[in-house]
Design a protein around this motif. Structure first.
Motif, mmCIF file in Angstrom:
data_model
loop_
_atom_site.group_PDB
_atom_site.id
_atom_site.type_symbol
_atom_site.label_atom_id
_atom_site.label_comp_id
_atom_site.label_asym_id
_atom_site.label_seq_id
_atom_site.Cartn_x
_atom_site.Cartn_y
_atom_site.Cartn_z
ATOM 1 N N GLN A 222 0.961 -0.874 -0.031
ATOM 2 C CA GLN A 222 -0.539 -0.104 0.222
ATOM 3 C C GLN A 222 0.800 1.401 0.025
ATOM 4 O O GLN A 222 0.915 2.011 -0.325
ATOM 5 N N ASP A 223 1.707 1.406 1.162
ATOM 6 C CA ASP A 223 2.698 2.518 1.444
ATOM 7 C C ASP A 223 3.806 3.206 -0.642
ATOM 8 O O ASP A 223 3.343 3.820 -0.873
ATOM 9 N N LEU B 57 1.844 9.274 -5.867
ATOM 10 C CA LEU B 57 2.626 10.560 -5.752
ATOM 11 C C LEU B 57 3.694 11.122 -6.323
ATOM 12 O O LEU B 57 3.233 12.121 -6.964
ATOM 13 N N ILE B 58 3.977 9.770 -7.125
ATOM 14 C CA ILE B 58 5.768 10.606 -7.811
ATOM 15 C C ILE B 58 5.000 10.360 -9.263
ATOM 16 O O ILE B 58 5.406 11.830 -9.992
ATOM 17 N N GLN C 194 1.883 16.791 -13.071
ATOM 18 C CA GLN C 194 2.267 18.539 -12.625
ATOM 19 C C GLN C 194 3.007 18.755 -13.210
ATOM 20 O O GLN C 194 3.326 19.874 -13.792
ATOM 21 N N LYS C 195 4.224 18.470 -13.140
ATOM 22 C CA LYS C 195 5.719 18.737 -13.632
ATOM 23 C C LYS C 195 5.964 19.210 -15.129
ATOM 24 O O LYS C 195 5.923 20.206 -15.527
ATOM 25 N N ALA C 196 4.945 18.153 -15.985
ATOM 26 C CA ALA C 196 4.777 17.878 -16.986
ATOM 27 C C ALA C 196 3.875 18.785 -17.502
ATOM 28 O O ALA C 196 4.466 19.962 -18.860
#
Length: 179
Positions: free
Chosen positions: A83-84, A91-92, A98-100
């Protein structure tokens, strides 16, 4: 009251007339005492074996429970780790997306700005060319008007009349040019 093999072996009976043969009774009691002694020893050894087996069984049950607990804990830890890892991967990926998007938006903005700058430069060039043409035409017009209204000049060694000099050569000489 419990009867033990010793009780049987030392049991004495009262004597009566015409009673039992004492030796035969004693032999029989001795046999019973021996067999009872053997049975008690067998029973005690069986009890000891059962106690040892029960201890072994309890030990195996405890080991089994420890193994079950360990497996359950390992399964829970593996599930938590999965799960982690999933959460971190999401998240990555979200951060990368988002950066793209930011990079894409910045690139589009930069491209749009460059197109605007190129368009403005083209417009400025066209305006400059038009102004330069107008200025050149204005100067040509002034020169033509100046030739109409300016008196004919004679330079030493040159006779300027309607664009002909004394050498028979035709040149267009402007009063502003120095020859």
């Amino acid at each position: 009251m419990r009867i033990t093999p010793i009780d049987i072996a030392h049991k004495s009976f009262g004597k009566k007339m015409m009673g039992l043969d004492a030796d035969e009774v004693m032999d029989f009691l001795q046999q019973i005492a021996s067999q009872m002694e053997a049975l008690i020893q067998e029973r005690n050894s069986l009890k000891e074996a059962i106690r040892e087996k029960e201890l072994s069984l309890m030990e195996y049950k405890e080991r089994d429970q420890v193994l079950k607990d360990t497996i359950a804990t390992a399964t829970q830890m593996a599930e938590r780790l999965r799960q982690d890892a999933d959460r971190e991967a999401k998240l990555i990926i979200a951060d990368a997306q988002q950066k793209a998007e930011i990079i894409t938006r910045d690139s589009r903005d930069s491209l749009k700005k460059m197109y605007q700058e190129v368009t403005e430069l083209k417009r400025a060039r066209l305006q400059f060319e038009a102004n330069l043409k107008a200025l050149a035409q204005a100067h040509l017009s002034l020169l033509e008007q100046g030739e109409k209204y300016m008196p004919q000049m004679q330079l030493p060694g040159h006779n300027i009349v309607n664009g002909n000099n004394g050498g028979g050569r035709t040149t267009n000489v402007s009063p502003l040019s120095a020859e």
